[in-house]
Every structure is written in structure tokens, then in C-alpha cells.
Design an enzyme around this catalytic site. Structure first.
Site, short mmCIF file in Angstrom:
data_model
loop_
_atom_site.label_atom_id
_atom_site.label_comp_id
_atom_site.label_asym_id
_atom_site.label_seq_id
_atom_site.Cartn_x
_atom_site.Cartn_y
_atom_site.Cartn_z
N GLU A 89 0.88 -1.41 0.16
CA GLU A 89 -0.13 0.07 0.08
C GLU A 89 0.89 0.96 0.11
O GLU A 89 1.66 1.34 0.78
CB GLU A 89 -0.76 0.08 1.24
CG GLU A 89 -1.86 1.10 1.31
CD GLU A 89 -2.86 0.97 2.61
OE1 GLU A 89 -3.03 -0.02 3.02
OE2 GLU A 89 -3.24 2.08 2.71
N ASP A 301 4.54 -14.10 11.30
CA ASP A 301 3.07 -14.83 10.70
C ASP A 301 2.06 -13.67 10.83
O ASP A 301 1.53 -13.31 11.98
CB ASP A 301 2.89 -16.05 11.52
CG ASP A 301 1.38 -16.64 11.13
OD1 ASP A 301 0.74 -15.95 10.50
OD2 ASP A 301 1.22 -17.89 11.64
N HIS A 398 -2.15 10.42 -0.07
CA HIS A 398 -2.19 9.36 -0.89
C HIS A 398 -2.26 9.72 -2.29
O HIS A 398 -1.60 8.79 -3.13
CB HIS A 398 -3.85 8.85 -0.51
CG HIS A 398 -3.77 7.74 0.45
ND1 HIS A 398 -4.77 6.79 0.72
CD2 HIS A 398 -2.90 7.47 1.47
CE1 HIS A 398 -4.53 6.26 1.87
NE2 HIS A 398 -3.58 6.61 2.07
#
Ligand code: MEV
Length: 445
Positions: A89, A301, A398
Site C-alpha cells: 500500500e 506470521d 495518498h
């Protein structure tokens, strides 16, 4: 889909195919018009490395690259870290870096381990009466510990092992439903293999005990193991990370936003996430942007970490933000408490060359130190997101990153990138708008 196509797509023995055969099969049945090169493009140059990657999973036929980035300037407990982050992202690494820099000049992050207990469960059906457990448990526990002494000895040398166990009755499931809840220490390893190995040995031993213990009545010999597995709910494997700063120093350079006003709006935003689950989920997602990136980069994990974090956030029956904010004597305090079952030895941390390198970047941390780094990164990420949300809004940052991705997809040259970036400063960015601008630029060139 026709019956013939469905029939053709059926396959048996796929796992026995070699990589070339798997690719060919997929190209023939699902990817007409594509070719092997589209997979081969991502193959590692080194056959050794490719073999390592192929062996992580099953039915592999290609590598799937993700960016490995660094967020520098993380001052955590007085140590300066460059934090490795793996995430697809855009804006996440930039946001973490920016928050790290902001806090570096305000004392940095403090982080401490609250507890490091891991849990495992052996579920079984037993026909005995619940009140008989107290009399039987000492012998059972002795037998279980004895049967696994070889397995636990090495872990005990590393400061871990089986800490304690409880024999629980779960009448809400079924009158005959019981569970051994076992508490483990796993040193610097995440411990999944160790815990599961011990529990499976317990499963064998408890079955033996039920058949040969002189303490049991005939009825009490009716014991059936259902399953043995670690629990990813780790509410006692927890780290707390904090930042603090006098309000008057909470200025946001060049923003025109007053420090006290910023703190007021920021605190309100955190309070909303403490009370409203819809906001809390998004708020925590921002925290996990930071945590997961570190977890992935260091070969841990992330699914285990995610499920534990969300269970923790929902403790008490309402899903809440994992971070809290308060102001005490005009000092802004922002903190995150989160369960993180991480390891820095064993598993993928040793096998994945980049995870190994990430741990080198972090100075070969202990599991506890890695918990502190990951929590600080989650808190930084949360701070950066809220700082944008209560000031400029999230889209400005963004969109800057989005523009670069659009330019990559349109094969923009460095000169075109520069011209387009400067043209779109302060303008709304859309794929269509950028394409139009580039077409015009290219037409003029
Ligand atoms: C986006 O990946 C994460 C945020 O939505 C987090 C938040 O809203 O706090 C920006």
C-alpha cells in the site's frame, strides 16, 4: 461455463507436476493468450534462492514480489532503528517515516513488554466427573511433563518451556468436553512448532494415561482426544508502546494548525475509535498497516498477529481501538497496547534471506525487542493517519503516491514525471486526467 471446459479444468496429481508442467497446465486451461514468460519474468536469478522460495509453500509456479522498504529515524527506547517494512500500500512507509521523524525530536518511542506467555490447548472428551480433576491432575501433569522432557529440555535452556497447565471443563460445549490449557514460554522463537509438538505428544500420553493409570475407574478410562493445537489468542503476550510530549511542542510545521487545537482534535478522533466499532476497525487497520509490514519483513506470521490483535481489541465484548490517548498536566500521551507473538529465530526468519537481512538491519533483536519495534511502528502509523485525518485529510498524501503509480502505469519518463507532478500540484488527480495531460505533453514533444 460449459461441461467440457469444466471437465478439462479438473486435474489430479497437480502437486506432482514440476514447475514447468504447472505453468503449462495453467496456461492451457485458464490463461489462453498468455505465455510462460509472464511467470518466468519473476524468477530469481539464483537457482538456490528460487529453490528456497519454492519450498515455502505448495504448488508454487511463480514469485510474487512485494516492496521491501525502510522507515528510518525510529528512536525506540533510546536506540535509533531503520525499520524494514514490506507492504504493497502506498503512503504507509512514507507515513511511518514522517511520524518517526516527528517523534525523534520529541523523545522518541518508549516500549515495554507487558508479558510473553503463549498458549496451547489439548481438547478432549472425557466421561469422568468434573470434581475428580483435582485428585487426578497431579499424576496426569507429571506424566505429561515426563513424556515431553526431551522436547522441552532445549527450550528450557533458552529460557522457555511449559510454564503451567490447567484442566478446564467446558460444559457450555458439552458435559464431556474438557481442555488442557497450557502456558508456554518460547524464548526468541514464535514457538508454533514447539507448542504443537509438545501438545501432540500430550495427546498421545493422555490417551495412554487413560488406559493404564491405576487412579482411574472404568468409566474414567473413556477419554478421547479431539485435537491439539496452539492458541493464536495471546492476551498475555503483550507490548505497550508510548509517545509523550508537552502540548505546546505538538506543533505541525507549516500546517497553520495550532498545537492545542491539533491535540484536541486528535484526542477526540481516538476517543471516537474507543467507542465506535465502525471507526475502531479502520483505526486499527491503520495500526496494523505498520505492524504487519514489520511482521512480514521479518518473516513472522501476520495472520496470527492479525487475529490476536482483533480478538484483543474485542475483549470485553465491544470492538475498540487498540490505542489510547490522554492529556495529563498538559502533556499529550498516546499509547498502543497490543498482543504480538513474534520470533527472531527459527521458521521463516532463518529461511527467507530478506527476513534474515531485515533482522540484521534491526541489529539481530530478541523477540521482545522486535515486539517493541513492531508496536512502535504501529503507533507511528496510527499517529500519522490521525494527524492527516484531523488536519489535511488523508487523500492529499495518498494522491501524491497515487500519481506516481499512475505515471508508472503510463510508462512516464523522468522528464514527464517531473512536468506532470508539478502540473498536478494542488489539482485533483485522476487516471484519466493524468493520461490526458501526458498525451498532450507527448503530442507537443
Ligand atoms: C488506510 O490504509 C488506513 C487509514 O484508513 C487508517 C485510519 O483511518 O486511521 C488511513
Amino acid at each position: 461455463m460449459s461441461d467440457t471446459i469444466r471437465e478439462n479444468r479438473r486435474v489430479s496429481g497437480f502437486s506432482k507436476f514440476n514447475k514447468h508442467q504447472r505453468r503449462e497446465w495453467l496456461l492451457n486451461h485458464f490463461l489462453q493468450g498468455h505465455d510462460d514468460g509472464e511467470f518466468a519474468f519473476f524468477d530469481a536469478n539464483s537457482s538456490d534462492l528460487q529453490e528456497v522460495v519454492d519450498n515455502f509453500s505448495e504448488n508454487t509456479l511463480a514469485n510474487f514480489p512485494l516492496p521491501f522498504g525502510i522507515a528510518p529515524n525510529f528512536l525506540i527506547n533510546g536506540e535509533l532503528y531503520a525499520v524494514p517494512m514490506v507492504i504493497e500500500e502506498s503512503s504507509v512507509v512514507a507515513a511511518a517515516s514522517s511520524a518517526a521523524k516527528y517523534w525523534m525530536s520529541r523523545g522518541g518511542f518508549e516500549a515495554e513488554i507487558v508479558a510473553t506467555e503463549k498458549l496451547g490447548q489439548l481438547h478432549f472428551r472425557w466421561a469422568g466427573a468434573p470434581e475428580r480433576r483435582a485428585a487426578l491432575f497431579p499424576e496426569l501433569e507429571r506424566r505429561l511433563r515426563h513424556a515431553t522432557a526431551d522436547i522441552t529440555a532445549r527450550m528450557e535452556k533458552r529460557g522457555g518451556g511449559v510454564r503451567s497447565m490447567q484442566w478446564k471443563h467446558l460444559p457450555e460445549v458439552n458435559e464431556q468436553c474438557y481442555q488442557l490449557l497450557v502456558s508456554f514460554g518460547t524464548g526468541d522463537s514464535m514457538g508454533a512448532n514447539f507448542i504443537n509438538t509438545v501438545l501432540e505428544a500430550y495427546a498421545t500420553e493422555i490417551q495412554l494415561w487413560s488406559s493404564d493409570s491405576p487412579l482411574l475407574t472404568d468409566r474414567e478410562r473413556d477419554l478421547e482426544v479431539i485435537m491439539a493445537i496452539l492458541s493464536n489468542h495471546t492476551p498475555n503476550c503483550v507490548v505497550n508502546a508510548r509517545v509523550r510530549c508537552p502540548i505546546e511542542k505538538m506543533n505541525l510545521a507549516g500546517s497553520g494548525v495550532d498545537a492545542a487545537d491539533f491535540v484536541r482534535r486528535f484526542s477526540l478522533a481516538v476517543d471516537i475509535a474507543r467507542h465506535d466499532p465502525y471507526r475502531a476497525v479502520t483505526h486499527n487497520k491503520g495500526i496494523m498497516n505498520g505492524i504487519d509490514s514489520v511482521v512480514l519483513a521479518t518473516g513472522n506470521d501476520f495472520r496470527a498477529v492479525e487475529s490476536a490483535a482483533h480478538a484483543f481489541a474485542a475483549e470485553g465484548g465491544t470492538y475498540r481501538s487498540l490505542s489510547r490517548c490522554r492529556v495529563v498536566d498538559n502533556v499529550f500521551i498516546f499509547e498502543l497496547t497490543v498482543p504480538l507473538a513474534l520470533g527472531t529465530v527459527g521458521g521463516l526468519t532463518r529461511l527467507h534471506p530478506l527476513a534474515d537481512l531485515a533482522l540484521d538491519v534491526l541489529g539481530r533483536p530478541t523477540a521482545n525487542q522486535l515486539m517493541c519495534v513492531a508496536a512502535a511502528t504501529g503507533l507511528a502509523q496510527n499517529f500519522a493517519a490521525l494527524r492527516s485525518l484531523v488536519t489535511t485529510g488523508i487523500q492529499r498524501g495518498h494522491m501524491k503516491m497515487h500519481l506516481q503509480n499512475v505515471l508508472s502505469s503510463l510508462d512516464a519518463s523522468p522528464t514527464e514525471r517531473k512536468a506532470t507532478t508539478s502540473f498536478f500540484e494542488g489539482r485533483t488527480i485522476s487516471h484519466h486526467g493524468v493520461r490526458q495531460y501526458l498525451d498532450k505533453l507527448r503530442g507537443e514533444g
